[in-house]
Structures are given as structure tokens and as C-alpha cells.
Design a protein around this motif. Structure first.
Motif, PDB file in Angstrom:
ATOM      1  N   ALA A  62       0.893  -1.104   0.029  1.00  0.00           N
ATOM      2  CA  ALA A  62      -0.073   0.090  -0.022  1.00  0.00           C
ATOM      3  C   ALA A  62       0.773   1.248  -0.029  1.00  0.00           C
ATOM      4  CB  ALA A  62      -0.778  -0.179   1.177  1.00  0.00           C
ATOM      5  N   ILE A  63       2.075   1.346   0.414  1.00  0.00           N
ATOM      6  CA  ILE A  63       2.991   2.389   0.546  1.00  0.00           C
ATOM      7  C   ILE A  63       4.283   2.500  -0.136  1.00  0.00           C
ATOM      8  CG2 ILE A  63       2.056   2.806   2.761  1.00  0.00           C
ATOM      9  CD1 ILE A  63       5.465   1.706   2.407  1.00  0.00           C
ATOM     10  N   LYS A  64       4.391   1.259  -1.088  1.00  0.00           N
ATOM     11  CA  LYS A  64       5.682   1.232  -1.916  1.00  0.00           C
ATOM     12  C   LYS A  64       5.704   2.616  -2.572  1.00  0.00           C
ATOM     13  CE  LYS A  64       6.563  -3.714  -2.084  1.00  0.00           C
ATOM     14  NZ  LYS A  64       6.568  -5.066  -2.671  1.00  0.00           N
ATOM     15  N   GLY A  65       6.898   2.760  -3.107  1.00  0.00           N
ATOM     16  CA  GLY A  65       7.148   4.169  -4.046  1.00  0.00           C
ATOM     17  C   GLY A  65       6.767   5.516  -3.241  1.00  0.00           C
ATOM     18  N   ARG A  66       6.050   5.518  -2.148  1.00  0.00           N
ATOM     19  CA  ARG A  66       5.742   6.635  -1.398  1.00  0.00           C
ATOM     20  C   ARG A  66       6.474   6.796  -0.004  1.00  0.00           C
ATOM     21  NH1 ARG A  66       0.581   7.354   0.572  1.00  0.00           N
ATOM     22  NH2 ARG A  66       0.123   5.178   0.630  1.00  0.00           N
ATOM     23  N   PHE A  67       6.893   5.866   0.735  1.00  0.00           N
ATOM     24  CA  PHE A  67       7.374   5.829   1.895  1.00  0.00           C
ATOM     25  C   PHE A  67       8.836   5.188   1.798  1.00  0.00           C
ATOM     26  CE2 PHE A  67       3.055   5.590   4.925  1.00  0.00           C
ATOM     27  CZ  PHE A  67       2.776   6.486   4.060  1.00  0.00           C
ATOM     28  N   THR A  68       9.594   5.759   2.653  1.00  0.00           N
ATOM     29  CA  THR A  68      11.002   5.286   2.660  1.00  0.00           C
ATOM     30  C   THR A  68      11.498   5.010   4.268  1.00  0.00           C
ATOM     31  OG1 THR A  68      11.428   6.391   0.630  1.00  0.00           O
ATOM     32  CG2 THR A  68      13.413   5.633   2.020  1.00  0.00           C
ATOM     33  N   ILE A  69      11.874   3.864   4.549  1.00  0.00           N
ATOM     34  CA  ILE A  69      12.429   3.815   5.793  1.00  0.00           C
ATOM     35  C   ILE A  69      13.943   3.893   5.998  1.00  0.00           C
ATOM     36  CG2 ILE A  69      12.707   1.222   5.593  1.00  0.00           C
ATOM     37  CD1 ILE A  69      11.621   0.970   8.414  1.00  0.00           C
ATOM     38  N   SER A  70      14.468   4.417   6.827  1.00  0.00           N
ATOM     39  CA  SER A  70      16.075   4.589   7.102  1.00  0.00           C
ATOM     40  C   SER A  70      16.470   4.565   8.554  1.00  0.00           C
ATOM     41  CB  SER A  70      16.204   5.886   6.095  1.00  0.00           C
ATOM     42  OG  SER A  70      15.789   6.941   6.920  1.00  0.00           O
ATOM     43  N   GLN A  71      17.695   4.321   8.645  1.00  0.00           N
ATOM     44  CA  GLN A  71      18.193   4.208  10.032  1.00  0.00           C
ATOM     45  C   GLN A  71      19.552   4.974  10.342  1.00  0.00           C
ATOM     46  OE1 GLN A  71      18.146   0.307  11.319  1.00  0.00           O
ATOM     47  NE2 GLN A  71      19.688  -0.465   9.909  1.00  0.00           N
ATOM     48  N   ASP A  76      20.752   5.752  16.810  1.00  0.00           N
ATOM     49  CA  ASP A  76      20.119   4.746  17.380  1.00  0.00           C
ATOM     50  C   ASP A  76      18.588   5.554  16.968  1.00  0.00           C
ATOM     51  OD1 ASP A  76      21.690   3.396  20.188  1.00  0.00           O
ATOM     52  OD2 ASP A  76      21.623   2.447  18.406  1.00  0.00           O
ATOM     53  N   THR A  77      18.383   5.731  15.835  1.00  0.00           N
ATOM     54  CA  THR A  77      17.046   6.181  15.295  1.00  0.00           C
ATOM     55  C   THR A  77      16.734   5.902  13.955  1.00  0.00           C
ATOM     56  OG1 THR A  77      17.730   8.455  16.631  1.00  0.00           O
ATOM     57  CG2 THR A  77      15.948   8.454  14.836  1.00  0.00           C
ATOM     58  N   MET A  78      15.539   5.429  13.985  1.00  0.00           N
ATOM     59  CA  MET A  78      14.895   5.097  12.633  1.00  0.00           C
ATOM     60  C   MET A  78      13.791   6.289  11.966  1.00  0.00           C
ATOM     61  SD  MET A  78      12.378   1.694  12.089  1.00  0.00           S
ATOM     62  CE  MET A  78      11.383   2.168  13.300  1.00  0.00           C
ATOM     63  N   TYR A  79      13.924   6.229  10.818  1.00  0.00           N
ATOM     64  CA  TYR A  79      12.830   7.199  10.082  1.00  0.00           C
ATOM     65  C   TYR A  79      11.936   6.620   9.110  1.00  0.00           C
ATOM     66  CZ  TYR A  79      16.849  10.218  11.787  1.00  0.00           C
ATOM     67  OH  TYR A  79      17.691  10.762  12.695  1.00  0.00           O
ATOM     68  N   LEU A  80      10.998   7.212   9.077  1.00  0.00           N
ATOM     69  CA  LEU A  80      10.050   6.760   8.021  1.00  0.00           C
ATOM     70  C   LEU A  80       9.554   8.292   7.125  1.00  0.00           C
ATOM     71  CD1 LEU A  80       8.267   4.534   6.762  1.00  0.00           C
ATOM     72  CD2 LEU A  80       6.652   5.392   7.754  1.00  0.00           C
ATOM     73  N   GLN A  81      10.142   8.317   5.994  1.00  0.00           N
ATOM     74  CA  GLN A  81       9.741   9.566   5.098  1.00  0.00           C
ATOM     75  C   GLN A  81       8.641   9.014   4.512  1.00  0.00           C
ATOM     76  OE1 GLN A  81      11.116  12.622   4.707  1.00  0.00           O
ATOM     77  NE2 GLN A  81       9.616  13.030   3.354  1.00  0.00           N
ATOM     78  N   MET A  82       7.412   9.994   4.576  1.00  0.00           N
ATOM     79  CA  MET A  82       6.140   9.571   3.834  1.00  0.00           C
ATOM     80  C   MET A  82       5.802  10.749   2.998  1.00  0.00           C
ATOM     81  SD  MET A  82       4.129   8.194   6.999  1.00  0.00           S
ATOM     82  CE  MET A  82       3.899   9.756   7.998  1.00  0.00           C
ATOM     83  N   ASN A  83       5.833  10.438   1.537  1.00  0.00           N
ATOM     84  CA  ASN A  83       5.453  11.233   0.581  1.00  0.00           C
ATOM     85  C   ASN A  83       4.106  11.054  -0.089  1.00  0.00           C
ATOM     86  OD1 ASN A  83       8.135  12.617   0.917  1.00  0.00           O
ATOM     87  ND2 ASN A  83       8.979  11.380  -0.432  1.00  0.00           N
TER      88      ASN A  83
END
Length: 125
Positions: A62-71, A76-83
Motif C-alpha cells: 500500500a505504501i511502496k513508492g511513497r514511503f522510505t524507511i531508513s536508520q 539509534d534512530t529510525m525514520y519513515l519518510q512519507m510522501n
């Protein structure tokens, strides 16, 4: 014991962007994976994305191509970029960690043991 604190949620219009952060503390270095999950009102919690210690990622369709996970391992932090957010992305977003050796193969909730308190994301049309 691992403590997880999410931040970065908020309200945006459809097509907007947000970046979620998940700061981990405590006994973090044994975690094999970290992941993002979400729960919309009246719906079950579902997997969004995960990342393992080698940087391999997994995304829900459902979110492929729009969200990017990184760390950032140093922080010790994880991110979720949501476009390109859509109203259907409205939910409480949770981060979680996993010690399970199969955590990089699935977004199944039962694989993840430590959870944050969540951050609200609201997308209006």
C-alpha cells in the motif's frame, strides 16, 4: 529493556509529506530489525515497513513508492519518510523492534516485541 519514542506525526493535506522518527534507547544492539506499523480507527494494526541490521528493507504494498524507511545507527534512530500522503494513510504510527531471526522476511506483527507509544498522522483530502 528497549525504549522507543516516536515523533514527527501531525496533520497534512493529501499529497503532503511527513517524516517520522523513532528514537531507541536501552538494550538496542541485540535488535535484528526495526519496523513501522500503523493502526487506523476500527482497523487492525498492520505492517508498513521494516529495516534490518544490514539495511535491507521491506515495504507493504500500500505504501511502496511513497514511503522510505531508513536508520541512523550512530543515533539509534529510525525514520519513515512519507510522501504523497493519502487520506487512507491516516492512523497512529508505531515503531517496534524485533529479535526474531525471520524479522527481515515478514511484516507480521508477532515478530516484533518492543513497541513505542505511537504518533498520530492525519491526512485530509
Amino acid at each position: 529493556q528497549v525504549q522507543l519514542v516516536e515523533s514527527g506525526g501531525g496533520s497534512v493535506q493529501s499529497g503532503g509529506s511527513l517524516r517520522l522518527s523513532c528514537a531507541a534507547s536501552g538494550y538496542t544492539y541485540s535488535s535484528r530489525c526495526m519496523g513501522w506499523f500503523r493502526q487506523a480507527p476500527g482497523k487492525e494494526r498492520e505492517g508498513v515497513a521494516s529495516i534490518d541490521t544490514n539495511g535491507r528493507t521491506m515495504y507493504a504494498d500500500a505504501i511502496k513508492g511513497r514511503f522510505t524507511i531508513s536508520q541512523d545507527n550512530a543515533k539509534d534512530t529510525m525514520y519513515l519518510q512519507m510522501n504523497n500522503l493519502e487520506p487512507g494513510d491516516t492512523a497512529i504510527y508505531y515503531c517496534a523492534t524485533s529479535l526474531h531471526p525471520l524479522c527481515g522476511e515478514s511484516l507480521a506483527i508477532w515478530l516484533f516485541g518492543h513497541w513505542g507509544q505511537g504518533t498520530q498522522v492525519t491526512v485530509s483530502s
